[in-house]
Scaffold this active site. Structure first.
Site, short mmCIF file in Angstrom:
data_model
loop_
_atom_site.label_atom_id
_atom_site.label_comp_id
_atom_site.label_asym_id
_atom_site.label_seq_id
_atom_site.Cartn_x
_atom_site.Cartn_y
_atom_site.Cartn_z
N CYS A 45 -12.69 0.55 -9.14
CA CYS A 45 -13.66 1.62 -8.89
C CYS A 45 -13.81 2.54 -10.09
O CYS A 45 -14.45 3.59 -10.00
CB CYS A 45 -13.28 2.42 -7.64
SG CYS A 45 -11.66 3.22 -7.74
N GLU A 76 0.85 -1.19 0.00
CA GLU A 76 0.00 0.00 0.00
C GLU A 76 0.89 1.25 0.00
O GLU A 76 1.95 1.26 0.61
CB GLU A 76 -0.90 -0.02 1.25
CG GLU A 76 -1.55 1.27 1.64
CD GLU A 76 -2.51 1.79 0.59
OE1 GLU A 76 -2.49 3.01 0.35
OE2 GLU A 76 -3.27 0.98 0.01
#
Length: 444
Positions: free
Chosen positions: A400, A326
């Site tokens: 997304c 991340e």
């Protein structure tokens, strides 16, 4: 592309709606304008409407619906009184079952048009509750002198303005039913002109409001916020600058977390951390992704853009080892704490900017069996171009943004020898045009 407002013709015109755009507007081609595309807000495919032009550009125009002359059988009465002004929702006038059909169509169109790929199987869409689902978001705040009040809400269709909301039906009731109370309260403050936004987030234990303020709060305003929080069940945090300035009003705050019961996992987070806004659909999405990945108990899985460990820790219950990567160092720190809190020693986490060269990093050189990734709207092309992709027997890509997924799918299929096994939409944001989706790739 710059829009021209000087040549706008406000005369209402009649037009037929041919399709629905990716952002939820009707698509028309105007006669007398050379068949020029016009995007019409508030209109649905098959309808004939009277519309008023709102913007012009070289390649397309924009308009809003003034009157529906011939309604689609899929048109419904919007539940929210603010629909059409507030831009938080754009699809409330479309039957709920048809909303996800439209999103599925947007996904497939993007895959074919941008990626030049087709899935072998179109997955059944993932759906959940359509009202009161949003547990995280940001309200704009603005003192409007002409109205002699402080507005709290999402932006209007014209983003220069803040919608004058009394409630929000898509936000969890603990917050959505108290928008008007929040507006009235802020109007009473000394510093009502110094609050540009309020972020809200809910865990299993509490609902937090993070108040962004441009000037130090007076003692009276601090006391008023404390009282308002107690009266309405909010924990108040203050933010005077960047993320590192967020502090609890009372100096103590509250621990925030949410539980993923199917995997006996609890994820702790902070007030401005990223979490999926739709709690119930998030659980469905995790289960769906893990089923599609088919993780084996002796496998090693790489989880990119892992955040707090939303997929990583449930995966750790199923596989020998999982590595999460991340870009946000704070999220990585909390992911490690979450792994320790849940007794998951087989989950490792690394902080790395996945848009930059990572080929010399320790995690990149490790071997893996499968890959799961959930990138931001910009997609994952940079890291995909660096990974030794041949090692992955299966890739599950949670997206997304259908455009970036389509681009990345084209790279995996047309350049790297993968097959797009299946893909489908997930309705993470009902009544909006936002398209969440999932795709499965296998090495040919």
């Amino acid at each position: 592309m710059a829009r021209s407002r000087s040549r706008i013709d406000r005369t209402p015109f009649q037009t037929e709606i041919l399709d629905l755009s990716h952002d939820g507007r009707g698509v028309a081609r105007r006669e007398g304008e050379g068949g020029k595309v016009t995007f019409v807000s508030g209109a649905l495919p098959g309808e004939v409407v009277m519309a008023e032009q709102t913007a012009r550009s070289r390649h397309f125009d924009e308009a809003r619906t003034v009157e529906v002359l011939k309604a689609s059988p899929q048109r419904v009465t919007p539940k929210c009184p603010h629909f059409g002004t507030c831009a938080g929702c754009v699809l409330q006038h479309l039957d709920e079952d048809q909303q996800i059909v439209a999103k599925q169509r947007v996904l497939m169109d993007n895959l074919e048009r941008i990626g030049h790929v087709k899935p072998g199987t179109v997955l059944a869409p993932l759906v959940g509750e359509s009202w009161g689902y949003r547990r995280k978001g940001r309200f704009s705040v603005r003192r409007v002198e002409k109205k002699d009040k402080t507005l709290v809400g999402f932006r209007e269709q014209d983003p220069r303005f803040v919608a004058d909301l009394s409630q929000c039906l898509t936000v969890i009731p603990e917050i959505g039913t108290k928008v008007e109370a929040l507006s009235t309260f802020i109007e009473s403050l000394d510093g009502k002109r110094d609050i540009p936004q309020i972020e809200f987030i809910a865990g299993d234990q509490a609902v937090v409001l993070t108040v962004r303020h441009l000037q130090p709060l007076s003692d009276a305003d601090r006391a008023a916020w404390a009282t308002f929080g107690q009266q309405h069940g909010f924990v108040i945090y203050l933010q005077s600058g960047g993320v590192d300035t967020v502090q609890p009003l009372d100096g103590q705050g509250v621990p925030l977390s949410f539980r993923l019961a199917p995997w006996d996992v609890e994820l702790a987070f902070r007030p401005l951390d990223f979490i999926q806004v739709n709690a119930k659909l998030n659980e469905k999405m995790i289960a769906h992704a893990l089923d599609l990945l088919e993780p084996g108990e002796d496998e090693r899985v790489l989880d990119l853009f892992c955040g707090l460990g939303n997929f990583t820790l449930p995966l750790a219950r199923r596989v020998r080892e999982v590595v999460g990567v991340e870009g946000d160092a704070g999220l990585v720190a909390r992911a490690r704490e979450n792994a320790e809190r849940n007794g998951l020693a087989n989950a490792q986490f690394f902080s790395a900017d996945l848009t930059q060269d990572q080929r010399s990093t320790a995690w990149m050189r490790q071997g893996f069996d499968k890959l799961l990734l959930d990138p931001p709207r910009s997609g994952a092309i940079e890291v995909l171009q660096q990974l030794p992709l041949k090692q992955f027997k299966r890739i599950v890509y949670v997206s997304c943004h259908p455009g970036s997924l389509a681009r990345d799918a084209g790279y995996l299929v047309n350049e790297q020898g993968f097959t797009l096994v299946s893909a489908g939409a997930m309705d993470m944001f009902p009544h909006t045009a936002h398209v969440e989706s999932i795709a499965v790739f296998e090495k040919r």
